[in-house]
Write a protein that holds these residues in place. Structure first.
Motif, mmCIF file in Angstrom:
data_model
loop_
_atom_site.group_PDB
_atom_site.id
_atom_site.type_symbol
_atom_site.label_atom_id
_atom_site.label_comp_id
_atom_site.label_asym_id
_atom_site.label_seq_id
_atom_site.Cartn_x
_atom_site.Cartn_y
_atom_site.Cartn_z
ATOM 1 N N GLY A 1 -22.263 -3.289 27.200
ATOM 2 C CA GLY A 1 -22.193 -3.053 25.761
ATOM 3 C C GLY A 1 -23.116 -1.961 25.254
ATOM 4 N N LEU A 2 -24.404 -2.024 25.578
ATOM 5 C CA LEU A 2 -25.342 -1.015 25.082
ATOM 6 C C LEU A 2 -25.072 0.353 25.705
ATOM 7 N N ALA A 3 -24.653 0.381 26.960
ATOM 8 C CA ALA A 3 -24.309 1.658 27.598
ATOM 9 C C ALA A 3 -23.117 2.300 26.894
ATOM 10 N N ILE A 4 -22.140 1.494 26.488
ATOM 11 C CA ILE A 4 -20.973 2.012 25.768
ATOM 12 C C ILE A 4 -21.389 2.532 24.396
ATOM 13 N N VAL A 5 -22.251 1.791 23.695
ATOM 14 C CA VAL A 5 -22.748 2.255 22.395
ATOM 15 C C VAL A 5 -23.419 3.617 22.555
ATOM 16 N N LYS A 6 -24.267 3.759 23.565
ATOM 17 C CA LYS A 6 -24.973 5.031 23.798
ATOM 18 C C LYS A 6 -23.983 6.153 24.099
ATOM 19 N N GLN A 7 -23.008 5.886 24.950
ATOM 20 C CA GLN A 7 -22.041 6.913 25.327
ATOM 21 C C GLN A 7 -21.198 7.353 24.132
ATOM 22 N N LEU A 8 -20.713 6.412 23.345
ATOM 23 C CA LEU A 8 -19.905 6.763 22.174
ATOM 24 C C LEU A 8 -20.723 7.499 21.122
ATOM 25 N N THR A 9 -21.943 7.034 20.879
ATOM 26 C CA THR A 9 -22.804 7.679 19.888
ATOM 27 C C THR A 9 -23.115 9.115 20.300
ATOM 28 N N THR A 10 -23.438 9.310 21.565
ATOM 29 C CA THR A 10 -23.724 10.655 22.070
ATOM 30 C C THR A 10 -22.490 11.545 21.979
ATOM 31 N N ALA A 11 -21.322 10.988 22.299
ATOM 32 C CA ALA A 11 -20.077 11.762 22.226
ATOM 33 C C ALA A 11 -19.784 12.233 20.802
ATOM 34 N N MET A 12 -20.269 11.481 19.809
ATOM 35 C CA MET A 12 -20.065 11.866 18.411
ATOM 36 C C MET A 12 -21.217 12.709 17.874
ATOM 37 N N GLY A 13 -22.091 13.174 18.778
ATOM 38 C CA GLY A 13 -23.190 14.040 18.375
ATOM 39 C C GLY A 13 -24.367 13.298 17.784
ATOM 40 N N GLY A 14 -24.431 11.998 18.015
ATOM 41 C CA GLY A 14 -25.504 11.194 17.444
ATOM 42 C C GLY A 14 -26.502 10.752 18.488
ATOM 43 N N ASP A 15 -27.325 9.802 18.074
ATOM 44 C CA ASP A 15 -28.368 9.289 18.939
ATOM 45 C C ASP A 15 -28.538 7.803 18.653
ATOM 46 N N VAL A 16 -28.967 7.060 19.641
ATOM 47 C CA VAL A 16 -29.228 5.638 19.478
ATOM 48 C C VAL A 16 -30.595 5.341 20.081
ATOM 49 N N SER A 17 -31.333 4.441 19.437
ATOM 50 C CA SER A 17 -32.658 4.092 19.931
ATOM 51 C C SER A 17 -32.894 2.603 19.748
ATOM 52 N N VAL A 18 -33.956 2.116 20.397
ATOM 53 C CA VAL A 18 -34.322 0.707 20.290
ATOM 54 C C VAL A 18 -35.832 0.609 20.145
ATOM 55 N N GLU A 19 -36.250 -0.286 19.276
ATOM 56 C CA GLU A 19 -37.650 -0.668 19.151
ATOM 57 C C GLU A 19 -37.694 -2.178 19.298
ATOM 58 N N SER A 20 -38.660 -2.669 20.083
ATOM 59 C CA SER A 20 -38.700 -4.093 20.338
ATOM 60 C C SER A 20 -40.125 -4.570 20.506
ATOM 61 N N GLY A 21 -40.338 -5.799 20.117
ATOM 62 C CA GLY A 21 -41.632 -6.446 20.263
ATOM 63 C C GLY A 21 -41.447 -7.937 20.171
ATOM 64 N N PRO A 22 -42.552 -8.685 20.175
ATOM 65 C CA PRO A 22 -42.448 -10.142 20.143
ATOM 66 C C PRO A 22 -41.735 -10.694 18.908
ATOM 67 N N GLY A 23 -41.688 -9.930 17.814
ATOM 68 C CA GLY A 23 -41.043 -10.406 16.593
ATOM 69 C C GLY A 23 -39.577 -10.067 16.480
ATOM 70 N N GLY A 24 -39.018 -9.351 17.465
ATOM 71 C CA GLY A 24 -37.611 -9.013 17.413
ATOM 72 C C GLY A 24 -37.314 -7.612 17.904
ATOM 73 N N THR A 25 -36.060 -7.242 17.777
ATOM 74 C CA THR A 25 -35.565 -5.964 18.278
ATOM 75 C C THR A 25 -34.719 -5.300 17.207
ATOM 76 N N THR A 26 -34.829 -3.975 17.116
ATOM 77 C CA THR A 26 -33.987 -3.197 16.208
ATOM 78 C C THR A 26 -33.338 -2.065 16.982
ATOM 79 N N PHE A 27 -32.018 -1.993 16.870
ATOM 80 C CA PHE A 27 -31.258 -0.872 17.414
ATOM 81 C C PHE A 27 -30.859 0.014 16.240
ATOM 82 N N GLU A 28 -31.014 1.325 16.415
ATOM 83 C CA GLU A 28 -30.651 2.271 15.361
ATOM 84 C C GLU A 28 -29.675 3.298 15.919
#
Length: 108
Positions: A57-84
């Motif tokens: 799933g995350l690999a597909i998100v990265k591939q599609l986002t990159t194909a559309m000229g975008g970027d995807v990132s993740v920040e994570s810690g003990p309080g949770g995770t955010t994907f942008e």
């Protein structure tokens, strides 16, 4: 998102050119964060006794986002995770380009 405990939350926020998905789960281990978008990486780290997806799933998100000229990132810690997901604004209409060629579409 699968790790969000009962009573936790998953939040989706959409803004122009930006999508954020956050949870209040335990987070991804710091050593694993740089590999989060690699196929099967997090799947291979998971407890095998719990139901999971395919690890793609995350690999597909990265591939599609990159194909559309975008970027995807993740920040994570003990309080949770955010994907942008960040996408560039579309300057042309969909009808102006032939899919996959970058050339003007032929009008018929």
């Amino acid at each position: 998102m699968r790790e969000t405990p009962a009573g936790g939350s998953v939040t989706v926020r959409a803004e122009p050119g930006r999508l954020l998905v956050s949870d209040t789960g335990p987070g991804i281990k710091a050593d694993d964060v740089p590999h989060a978008f690699e196929r099967f990486y997090l799947y291979d780290k998971a407890d095998k006794d719990r139901p999971l997806g395919s690890g793609l799933g995350l690999a597909i998100v990265k591939q599609l986002t990159t194909a559309m000229g975008g970027d995807v990132s993740v920040e994570s810690g003990p309080g949770g995770t955010t994907f942008e997901v960040r996408l560039r604004p579309q300057l042309r209409g969909v009808d102006d380009l032939e899919v996959g060629t970058g050339q003007p579409a032929e009008r018929v």
